[in-house]
Design a protein around this motif. Structure first.
Motif, PDB file in Angstrom:
ATOM      1  N   ALA A  10       0.828  -1.216   0.000  1.00 59.60           N
ATOM      2  CA  ALA A  10       0.000   0.000   0.000  1.00 59.60           C
ATOM      3  C   ALA A  10       0.855   1.255   0.000  1.00 59.60           C
ATOM      4  O   ALA A  10       0.505   2.258  -0.634  1.00 59.60           O
ATOM      5  CB  ALA A  10      -0.935  -0.007   1.209  1.00 59.60           C
ATOM      6  N   THR A  59      -2.599  -5.248  -1.443  1.00 61.72           N
ATOM      7  CA  THR A  59      -3.214  -4.334  -0.471  1.00 61.72           C
ATOM      8  C   THR A  59      -4.597  -4.826  -0.080  1.00 61.72           C
ATOM      9  O   THR A  59      -4.963  -4.847   1.107  1.00 61.72           O
ATOM     10  CB  THR A  59      -3.294  -2.913  -1.049  1.00 61.72           C
ATOM     11  OG1 THR A  59      -1.967  -2.439  -1.330  1.00 61.72           O
ATOM     12  CG2 THR A  59      -3.966  -1.959  -0.079  1.00 61.72           C
ATOM     13  N   LEU A 111      -5.538   5.693   1.421  1.00 59.65           N
ATOM     14  CA  LEU A 111      -4.609   4.621   1.056  1.00 59.65           C
ATOM     15  C   LEU A 111      -3.371   4.666   1.938  1.00 59.65           C
ATOM     16  O   LEU A 111      -2.892   3.625   2.421  1.00 59.65           O
ATOM     17  CB  LEU A 111      -4.220   4.754  -0.423  1.00 59.65           C
ATOM     18  CG  LEU A 111      -3.196   3.745  -0.955  1.00 59.65           C
ATOM     19  CD1 LEU A 111      -3.670   2.314  -0.745  1.00 59.65           C
ATOM     20  CD2 LEU A 111      -2.924   4.019  -2.438  1.00 59.65           C
ATOM     21  N   ALA A 115      -2.020   1.869   4.617  1.00 57.01           N
ATOM     22  CA  ALA A 115      -0.641   1.360   4.633  1.00 57.01           C
ATOM     23  C   ALA A 115      -0.077   1.333   6.048  1.00 57.01           C
ATOM     24  O   ALA A 115       0.583   0.373   6.454  1.00 57.01           O
ATOM     25  CB  ALA A 115       0.241   2.220   3.726  1.00 57.01           C
TER      26      ALA A 115
END
Length: 259
Positions: A10, A59, A111, A115
């Motif tokens: 990610a 991801t 996003l 991560a």
């Protein structure tokens, strides 16, 4: 050879999409070509963009390992990330649609947050390896190319050897491009190689010296992966991990053969 400490798929997907969004390219195609450092519509561009889709897939898989509330909260943003990677309804050569209008900054922020969640929850696995040095793993890949090349067609079938060589060569390519696709993508592919080598072990008819070389090479490869994934503090720790896994695999193969 050292990778970034932001070592989840990610993180690298976020970096690439941010580069596309902030690119000075007049078209989406030009922005992607710049971000991936490959000419538009070239074989290398196809290869690199395909790896970006792998980052998205990893991801998604890693989000699935989150607790239920965090998973359901994060999954709602996946279609937006997919659209940023694929843009299926957009003419990538359209000068009137600059990249900044096609990739939503809020979705990129989510996003990046995903991560960090993945890194915190899955640190020390191939989803978020703690190591940064890929030189040992790269060396083991090249050692395996030598091992496979030294076996004759009686010891290993040509088709199986070709498949293993292709897979290891792709892993080397990922290591060489770890600054773009990241350590998690390398670690995931290395795990796949381990599985392929373990499966191939049950079909070999090698001479004793090559059998010994195969086993030692397998332990060394698993050890290199353990060092990278877990950032093991001592070689002995990693050797114990690798040797233990080899013993378990060998025992399982023998049990299957005996059935």
């Amino acid at each position: 050879m050292v990778t970034s400490t932001e070592n989840t798929a990610a993180h690298n997907l976020h970096t690439i999409l941010s580069q596309v969004r902030d690119s000075g390219g007049r078209t989406y195609a030009a922005a992607w070509a710049e971000a991936l450092d490959a000419p538009w519509e070239s074989l290398e561009f196809s290869r690199r963009h395909s790896e970006v889709t792998n980052l998205l897939l990893l991801t998604m898989r890693q989000i699935g390992a989150m607790p239920d509330r965090a998973r359901s909260r994060t999954e709602r943003y996946i279609p937006g990330w997919w659209a940023a990677v694929m843009q299926p309804l957009t003419n990538w050569q359209d000068n009137g649609r600059p990249p900044a209008t096609l990739i939503n900054q809020d979705r990129l922020d989510h996003l990046e947050a995903a991560a960090e969640l993945i890194s915190a929850r899955l640190g020390g696995t191939d989803a978020a390896p703690r190591g940064g040095d890929l030189s040992q793993l790269s060396g083991q890949c090249r050692e395996w190319l030598e091992i496979l090349g030294s076996l004759d067609d009686v010891e290993i079938t040509p088709a199986l050897r070709a498949q293993l060589i292709s897979q290891i060569q792709h892993l080397i390519w990922l290591i060489d491009h770890a600054d773009l696709f990241g350590g998690a993508r390398v670690a995931q592919e290395a795990s796949s190689v381990i599985g392929s080598l373990a499966q191939a072990s049950s079909t070999l008819t090698t001479q004793p010296e090559n059998t010994s070389r195969w086993k030692k090479g397998f332990v060394a490869f698993v050890t290199a992966c353990a060092i990278f994934n877990q950032a093991a503090t001592t070689v002995q720790d990693s050797l114990e991990v690798g040797t233990g896994l080899v013993k378990e695999i060998a025992s399982t193969v023998e049990e299957i053969r005996g059935e």
